[in-house]
Scaffold this motif. Structure first.
Motif, PDB file in Angstrom:
ATOM      1  N   ASP A   1       2.536   6.396 -10.882  1.00  0.00           N
ATOM      2  CA  ASP A   1       1.690   6.627 -11.293  1.00  0.00           C
ATOM      3  C   ASP A   1       0.309   7.063 -10.263  1.00  0.00           C
ATOM      4  OD1 ASP A   1       2.414   5.846 -13.598  1.00  0.00           O
ATOM      5  OD2 ASP A   1       2.041   3.399 -12.541  1.00  0.00           O
ATOM      6  N   TRP A   2       0.460   6.969  -8.815  1.00  0.00           N
ATOM      7  CA  TRP A   2      -0.688   7.728  -8.135  1.00  0.00           C
ATOM      8  C   TRP A   2      -0.859   9.194  -8.075  1.00  0.00           C
ATOM      9  CZ3 TRP A   2      -4.862   7.065  -5.972  1.00  0.00           C
ATOM     10  CH2 TRP A   2      -5.822   7.780  -5.293  1.00  0.00           C
ATOM     11  N   VAL A   3       0.781   9.501  -7.480  1.00  0.00           N
ATOM     12  CA  VAL A   3       1.187  11.392  -7.229  1.00  0.00           C
ATOM     13  C   VAL A   3       0.969  11.584  -8.068  1.00  0.00           C
ATOM     14  CG1 VAL A   3       2.356  12.502  -6.285  1.00  0.00           C
ATOM     15  CG2 VAL A   3       2.270  10.638  -5.352  1.00  0.00           C
ATOM     16  N   ILE A   4       1.110  11.757  -9.540  1.00  0.00           N
ATOM     17  CA  ILE A   4       1.722  12.176 -11.230  1.00  0.00           C
ATOM     18  C   ILE A   4       0.325  11.768 -12.066  1.00  0.00           C
ATOM     19  CG2 ILE A   4       2.716  13.190 -12.583  1.00  0.00           C
ATOM     20  CD1 ILE A   4       3.812  14.220 -10.283  1.00  0.00           C
ATOM     21  N   GLY A   5       0.133  10.308 -12.223  1.00  0.00           N
ATOM     22  CA  GLY A   5      -0.159   9.798 -13.207  1.00  0.00           C
ATOM     23  C   GLY A   5      -2.220   9.528 -13.567  1.00  0.00           C
ATOM     24  N   LYS A   6      -2.476  10.067 -11.978  1.00  0.00           N
ATOM     25  CA  LYS A   6      -4.290   9.500 -11.748  1.00  0.00           C
ATOM     26  C   LYS A   6      -4.412  11.688 -11.891  1.00  0.00           C
ATOM     27  CE  LYS A   6      -4.403   6.038 -10.656  1.00  0.00           C
ATOM     28  NZ  LYS A   6      -4.853   4.854 -11.317  1.00  0.00           N
ATOM     29  N   THR A   7      -3.176  12.560 -12.106  1.00  0.00           N
ATOM     30  CA  THR A   7      -3.732  14.118 -12.458  1.00  0.00           C
ATOM     31  C   THR A   7      -4.721  14.017 -13.745  1.00  0.00           C
ATOM     32  OG1 THR A   7      -1.375  14.840 -11.603  1.00  0.00           O
ATOM     33  CG2 THR A   7      -3.044  16.003 -13.240  1.00  0.00           C
ATOM     34  N   PRO A   8      -6.238  14.517 -14.049  1.00  0.00           N
ATOM     35  CA  PRO A   8      -6.653  14.843 -14.750  1.00  0.00           C
ATOM     36  C   PRO A   8      -6.363  15.428 -15.626  1.00  0.00           C
ATOM     37  CG  PRO A   8      -7.753  15.158 -12.257  1.00  0.00           C
ATOM     38  CD  PRO A   8      -6.846  15.087 -12.795  1.00  0.00           C
ATOM     39  N   LYS A   9      -6.561  14.731 -17.441  1.00  0.00           N
ATOM     40  CA  LYS A   9      -6.444  15.880 -18.521  1.00  0.00           C
ATOM     41  C   LYS A   9      -6.523  17.610 -17.959  1.00  0.00           C
ATOM     42  CE  LYS A   9      -7.903  12.353 -21.428  1.00  0.00           C
ATOM     43  NZ  LYS A   9      -8.581  12.448 -22.782  1.00  0.00           N
ATOM     44  N   PHE A  10      -5.290  18.107 -18.311  1.00  0.00           N
ATOM     45  CA  PHE A  10      -5.426  19.610 -18.475  1.00  0.00           C
ATOM     46  C   PHE A  10      -4.896  20.334 -19.620  1.00  0.00           C
ATOM     47  CE2 PHE A  10      -2.105  18.514 -16.122  1.00  0.00           C
ATOM     48  CZ  PHE A  10      -0.986  19.440 -16.152  1.00  0.00           C
ATOM     49  N   THR A  11      -4.805  21.741 -19.466  1.00  0.00           N
ATOM     50  CA  THR A  11      -4.016  22.285 -20.306  1.00  0.00           C
ATOM     51  C   THR A  11      -3.529  23.232 -20.610  1.00  0.00           C
ATOM     52  OG1 THR A  11      -6.152  21.077 -22.960  1.00  0.00           O
ATOM     53  CG2 THR A  11      -3.745  23.159 -23.357  1.00  0.00           C
TER      54      THR A  11
ATOM     55  N   ALA B   1      -2.428  11.952 -17.913  1.00  0.00           N
ATOM     56  CA  ALA B   1      -1.142  11.510 -16.389  1.00  0.00           C
ATOM     57  C   ALA B   1      -0.022  11.562 -16.972  1.00  0.00           C
ATOM     58  CB  ALA B   1      -1.334   9.761 -17.755  1.00  0.00           C
ATOM     59  N   GLY B   2      -0.191  12.909 -16.577  1.00  0.00           N
ATOM     60  CA  GLY B   2       1.213  13.507 -15.793  1.00  0.00           C
ATOM     61  C   GLY B   2       2.283  14.201 -17.327  1.00  0.00           C
ATOM     62  N   LEU B   3       1.482  13.397 -18.225  1.00  0.00           N
ATOM     63  CA  LEU B   3       2.660  13.552 -19.687  1.00  0.00           C
ATOM     64  C   LEU B   3       2.610  14.211 -20.368  1.00  0.00           C
ATOM     65  CD1 LEU B   3       3.275   9.485 -20.441  1.00  0.00           C
ATOM     66  CD2 LEU B   3       4.392  11.212 -18.722  1.00  0.00           C
ATOM     67  N   MET B   4       3.234  15.273 -21.162  1.00  0.00           N
ATOM     68  CA  MET B   4       3.273  15.800 -22.276  1.00  0.00           C
ATOM     69  C   MET B   4       2.745  15.145 -23.935  1.00  0.00           C
ATOM     70  SD  MET B   4       5.250  19.226 -21.203  1.00  0.00           S
ATOM     71  CE  MET B   4       6.917  18.041 -21.465  1.00  0.00           C
ATOM     72  N   LYS B   5       1.327  14.736 -24.185  1.00  0.00           N
ATOM     73  CA  LYS B   5       0.598  14.221 -25.070  1.00  0.00           C
ATOM     74  C   LYS B   5       1.084  15.275 -26.522  1.00  0.00           C
ATOM     75  CE  LYS B   5      -0.313  10.644 -22.992  1.00  0.00           C
ATOM     76  NZ  LYS B   5       0.607   9.566 -23.387  1.00  0.00           N
ATOM     77  N   ASP B   6       0.127  16.210 -26.465  1.00  0.00           N
ATOM     78  CA  ASP B   6      -0.059  17.389 -27.925  1.00  0.00           C
ATOM     79  C   ASP B   6       1.234  18.349 -27.743  1.00  0.00           C
ATOM     80  OD1 ASP B   6      -1.336  15.069 -29.561  1.00  0.00           O
ATOM     81  OD2 ASP B   6      -2.910  15.286 -28.549  1.00  0.00           O
TER      82      ASP B   6
ATOM     83  N   LEU C   1       0.860  -1.544   0.169  1.00  0.00           N
ATOM     84  CA  LEU C   1       0.040   0.476  -0.089  1.00  0.00           C
ATOM     85  C   LEU C   1       1.073   1.249   0.076  1.00  0.00           C
ATOM     86  CD1 LEU C   1      -2.805  -0.926   2.424  1.00  0.00           C
ATOM     87  CD2 LEU C   1      -2.968  -0.595   0.229  1.00  0.00           C
ATOM     88  N   ARG C   2       2.022   1.414   0.554  1.00  0.00           N
ATOM     89  CA  ARG C   2       3.436   2.590   1.346  1.00  0.00           C
ATOM     90  C   ARG C   2       3.560   2.699  -0.664  1.00  0.00           C
ATOM     91  NH1 ARG C   2       5.346   1.259   5.155  1.00  0.00           N
ATOM     92  NH2 ARG C   2       4.557   2.502   6.456  1.00  0.00           N
ATOM     93  N   ALA C   3       3.993   1.788  -1.102  1.00  0.00           N
ATOM     94  CA  ALA C   3       4.605   1.987  -2.247  1.00  0.00           C
ATOM     95  C   ALA C   3       3.763   2.570  -3.618  1.00  0.00           C
ATOM     96  CB  ALA C   3       5.269   0.404  -3.045  1.00  0.00           C
ATOM     97  N   ASN C   4       2.627   1.792  -3.638  1.00  0.00           N
ATOM     98  CA  ASN C   4       1.614   1.891  -4.810  1.00  0.00           C
ATOM     99  C   ASN C   4       1.391   3.392  -3.639  1.00  0.00           C
ATOM    100  OD1 ASN C   4      -0.981   1.692  -6.632  1.00  0.00           O
ATOM    101  ND2 ASN C   4      -2.153   2.309  -4.836  1.00  0.00           N
ATOM    102  N   TYR C   5       0.816   4.037  -3.009  1.00  0.00           N
ATOM    103  CA  TYR C   5       0.675   5.817  -3.038  1.00  0.00           C
ATOM    104  C   TYR C   5       1.693   6.559  -3.310  1.00  0.00           C
ATOM    105  CZ  TYR C   5      -4.522   4.096  -1.544  1.00  0.00           C
ATOM    106  OH  TYR C   5      -5.563   3.432  -1.984  1.00  0.00           O
TER     107      TYR C   5
END
Length: 243
Positions: free
Chosen positions: A153-163, A187-192, A145-149
């Motif tokens: 992926d949890w701290v940054i990857g769960k960020t909702p889409k934004f521009t 998901a925290g990554l620069m797509k476009d 649980l500690r490793a997951n949270y």
């Protein structure tokens, strides 16, 4: 255990004289708050953000919240800036240890299945505060649980889409050209990553090795710095070629 509401908690703790809408009975309704707008609702878990400052360094706190000047477009609830205040500003006798004890007693006096104040009777039925050892031996599965949270992926990857949109000005031979940089983050990554002229909906993709990388101010500034080295003639050619 069902957690007590923040408002009822604030009312019962003698050292914390907060009421709904602010600190103290005469505070303006929107002046101060302990519950922010950050929340994540899902199935089966929901998360809500709450901040209670006891003796925080307000100067360092303000510096940590400074972000890159840009236009952030998101479906998330907009964050409303508020003035901040430590509990010691209201009562100089407040300490972190007392605050932890007050919150702990709130749990002791609250029934486990309903938001009801059991008072001293409920408190006497408990066994007081119990120290625990949060290790895998005591609580099997806690390390996972500690490793997951604490994972990316949890701290940054769960960020909702934004521009992110940022206005830039390219200068060449005393002539300038204003463009708008647009970065779609998923998901925290620069797509476009695109540029466009003001008053135009035409978007021209930007070719950069930073595409697909994590969004942060360093990577965003790297894109901005690279664009400022591009000549206005090349930008015009790219715009004309994308029509």
């Amino acid at each position: 255990m069902v957690r007590p509401t923040l408002i009822s908690l604030a009312k019962r703790v003698p050292l914390i004289q907060f009421r709904k809408g602010g600190a103290g009975a005469g505070a303006p309704k929107s002046a101060e708050k302990i519950s922010g707008t950050a929340a994540k609702l899902g199935h089966p878990n929901s998360y809500h953000h709450c901040t209670l400052l006891a003796t925080a360094n307000k100067l360092h706190l303000g510096e940590s919240l400074i972000k890159e000047p840009a236009n952030y477009i998101s479906r998330a609830t907009a964050s409303v800036p508020s003035s901040i205040r430590n509990l010691v500003d209201v009562n100089r006798n407040v300490t972190v240890a007392q605050l932890l004890s007050a919150v702990g007693y709130e749990y002791l006096r609250t029934t486990a299945t309903a938001l009801e104040d059991g008072g001293s009777v409920q408190t006497m039925q408990q066994r007081g505060f119990q120290l625990i050892n949060p290790t895998e031996k005591w609580f099997p599965g806690i390390e996972e649980l500690r490793a997951n949270y604490s994972s990316w992926d949890w701290v940054i990857g769960k960020t909702p889409k934004f521009t992110v949109e940022k206005d830039l000005e390219l200068k060449e031979d005393q002539h300038g050209m204003k463009i708008k940089l647009s970065v779609d983050v998923e998901a925290g990554l620069m797509k476009d990553i695109c540029i466009q002229l003001p008053q135009s909906e035409q978007r021209v993709p930007v070719v950069t090795p930073l595409q697909g990388k994590a969004y942060n101010e360093q990577n965003l500034n790297g894109i901005v710095a690279a664009l400022k080295l591009v000549s206005t003639s090349n930008v015009k050619q790219a715009m004309n070629g994308s029509v």
